[in-house]
Design an enzyme around this catalytic site. Structure first.
Site, mmCIF file in Angstrom:
data_model
loop_
_atom_site.group_PDB
_atom_site.id
_atom_site.type_symbol
_atom_site.label_atom_id
_atom_site.label_comp_id
_atom_site.label_asym_id
_atom_site.label_seq_id
_atom_site.Cartn_x
_atom_site.Cartn_y
_atom_site.Cartn_z
ATOM 1 C CE LYS A 92 1.291 5.381 8.016
ATOM 2 N NZ LYS A 92 1.468 4.377 7.100
ATOM 3 C CG ASP A 104 5.662 3.898 0.459
ATOM 4 O OD1 ASP A 104 5.997 4.724 1.540
ATOM 5 O OD2 ASP A 104 4.594 3.831 0.184
ATOM 6 C CE1 TYR A 145 -3.579 2.796 0.722
ATOM 7 C CE2 TYR A 145 -2.362 3.351 2.462
ATOM 8 C CZ TYR A 145 -3.357 3.625 1.874
ATOM 9 O OH TYR A 145 -4.134 4.613 1.692
HETATM 10 C C1 PLP Z 1 0.777 4.888 5.792
HETATM 11 C C2 PLP Z 1 1.566 4.570 4.665
HETATM 12 C C3 PLP Z 1 0.963 5.529 3.439
HETATM 13 C C4 PLP Z 1 0.103 6.423 3.381
HETATM 14 O O1 PLP Z 1 0.559 7.469 4.219
HETATM 15 P P1 PLP Z 1 -0.782 8.590 4.868
HETATM 16 O O2 PLP Z 1 -0.154 9.624 5.597
HETATM 17 O O3 PLP Z 1 -1.913 7.640 5.372
HETATM 18 O O4 PLP Z 1 -1.264 8.996 3.467
HETATM 19 C C5 PLP Z 1 1.987 5.435 2.308
HETATM 20 N N1 PLP Z 1 2.745 3.995 2.256
HETATM 21 C C6 PLP Z 1 2.924 3.483 3.206
HETATM 22 C C7 PLP Z 1 3.853 2.219 3.182
HETATM 23 C C8 PLP Z 1 2.226 3.537 4.434
HETATM 24 O O5 PLP Z 1 2.503 2.834 5.474
#
Ligand code: PLP
Length: 424
Positions: free
Chosen positions: A251, A223, A128
């Site tokens: 995060k 990511d 994701y």
């Molecule tokens: C949480 C997450 C996202 C999205 O981040 P948001 O701040 O919720 O838009 C993208 N990539 C990874 C790997 C994530 O864990």
């Protein structure tokens, strides 16, 4: 509010029962509006590596809020956070702050497409990367939880530009590159996947990915929105010794306030406006309160011993959960990297999305509900990682193992005797 929530997994659809409404958090615990306390393994889905309400973070935010909330102009603290990120993650030579992980990944993709002049991108099933149109294809967790393979509203023409192959599958990756020679702008990957539950990279997988993309002139985007500053201070790229071209963060670098970032090679990042022609902007980007929370969080976690402590606590929890499952005669597999962990109710090893889906979500739901009744708040989906913070004490981990043991034993009872609501 659609489904009563502002983000889908909060609705507890995957585990049954009613969602809890949080009143407050402190350290490793949250309290709901009915006054129940829970040991928290969601940690706001990753940011809260210090636990809730760390006094130094709260103080830093309170102090900056005396000066204003937003200026839409440059501040010194943004530069400090950028410097700290580039120091911690050497592949990031230039960085741009944004407001969320979604914004970071969609901006990194646009940049990779601009730099290569190619349209196709490749992602892995079950990974994701936020909810941008190009990335909502075989996108794991929230989407898997809801059983929506893709989202309506994503133009087919755009989805067709997104190739997907199984995570950890070198052969499939090679075949994709052979089928689309020098056509793929970017490969985006969670170097440790957390969004189909925790799934580590197989030995050699990230190396093969790096080699193939180098030969084809394809941009590699790690990511690290979840793994950045989580699995190591320098992220998964430090843990596995692989250098991506671009990295996305979020995060932890916002300390629980809304932040994202993307960065990487100077030659790529210098294409971003106003240095270059690739447009990307944000009214609240580099918001003072979020930057203050992020800076203070990084300052605390880079102190010696942080990652050793997280490792020891999480190893203890992982082996405790596995032991309780064995005792209860429930078939499970614990996947763990550093302070990310998933208890899969699955027999075989979980190495990709197909094997993750062989788990038993109703069993996980029952486990989740009984654990919650006992004051332990695990992620409300089989396909999410649990996070441990430095605020968790060894005694909290022991209490958690006891609660999980009771929950696992109850799985042998009929669903009506387990307590909690039935999944719906
Ligand atoms: C949480 C997450 C996202 C999205 O981040 P948001 O701040 O919720 O838009 C993208 N990539 C990874 C790997 C994530 O864990």
């Amino acid at each position: 509010m659609p489904g009563g929530v502002n983000s889908p997994v909060r609705a507890f659809h995957a585990v049954g029962g009613d969602p809890i409404f949080i009143a407050s958090g402190r350290g490793p615990r949250v309290k709901d509006v009915d006054g129940n306390e829970y040991l928290d393994y969601v940690g706001s889905w990753g940011p809260l590596i210090l636990g809730h309400c760390h006094p130094d973070v709260m103080d830093a935010v309170a102090r900056v809020l005396e000066t204003g909330t937003s200026f839409g102009a440059c501040t010194e603290a943004e530069v400090e956070l950028a410097e700290e990120i580039t120091k911690a993650v050497p592949s990031i030579e230039r960085v741009r702050l944004v407001n969320s992980g979604t914004e970071a990944t969609l901006s990194a993709l646009r940049l990779a497409r601009a730099a290569t002049g190619r349209d196709k991108i490749l992602k892995f099933e079950g990974c994701y990367h936020g909810h941008a149109d190009s990335l909502l294809v075989k996108a794991g967790s929230g989407v898997a939880t809801l059983g929506l393979p893709d989202s309506p509203g994503v133009p087919r023409a755009l989805a067709e530009m997104t190739l997907t192959v199984p995570f950890n599958d070198k052969q499939a990756l090679t075949r994709a590159f052979d089928a689309h020679p020098r056509e793929i702008a970017a490969v985006i990957v969670e170097p440790v996947s957390g969004n189909m539950g925790c799934v580590p990279p197989a030995p050699g997988f990230l190396e093969a990915l790096r080699d193939l993309t180098e030969k084809q002139g394809t941009v590699v985007i790690f990511d690290e929105v979840m793994t950045g500053f989580r699995v190591a201070y320098g992220g998964a790229q430090a843990l596995y010794g692989i250098k991506p071209d671009l990295t996305t963060l979020g995060k932890i670098i916002g300390g629980g306030l809304p932040v994202g970032a993307y960065g990487g090679k100077a030659a790529l990042m210098d294409m971003v406006a106003p240095a270059g022609p690739v447009y990307q902007a944000g009214t609240l980007s580099g918001n003072p309160a979020a930057v203050a929370a992020g800076l203070k969080t990084l300052e605390i976690i880079r102190r010696p011993g942080t990652y050793e402590r997280l490792e020891a606590l999480t190893a203890k929890l992982a082996s405790g959960l596995a032991g309780e499952a064995r005792k209860a005669g429930v078939v499970t597999n614990v996947n763990r990297v550093a302070s990310m962990l998933t208890l899969f109710f699955a027999g075989g090893p979980v190495v990709d999305f197909a094997s993750a889906k062989k788990s038993d979500p109703p069993a996980y739901g029952a486990f989740f509900r009984v654990s919650l009744d006992q004051g332990v708040y695990f992620p409300p989906s089989q396909f999410e990682a649990a996070f441990i913070s430095i605020a968790h004490a060894e005694s909290d981990i022991e209490a958690t193992i006891r609660a999980a043991g009771a929950a696992l034993s109850s799985l042998r009872l009929a669903p009506s005797e387990r307590g909690g609501g039935a999944p719906r």
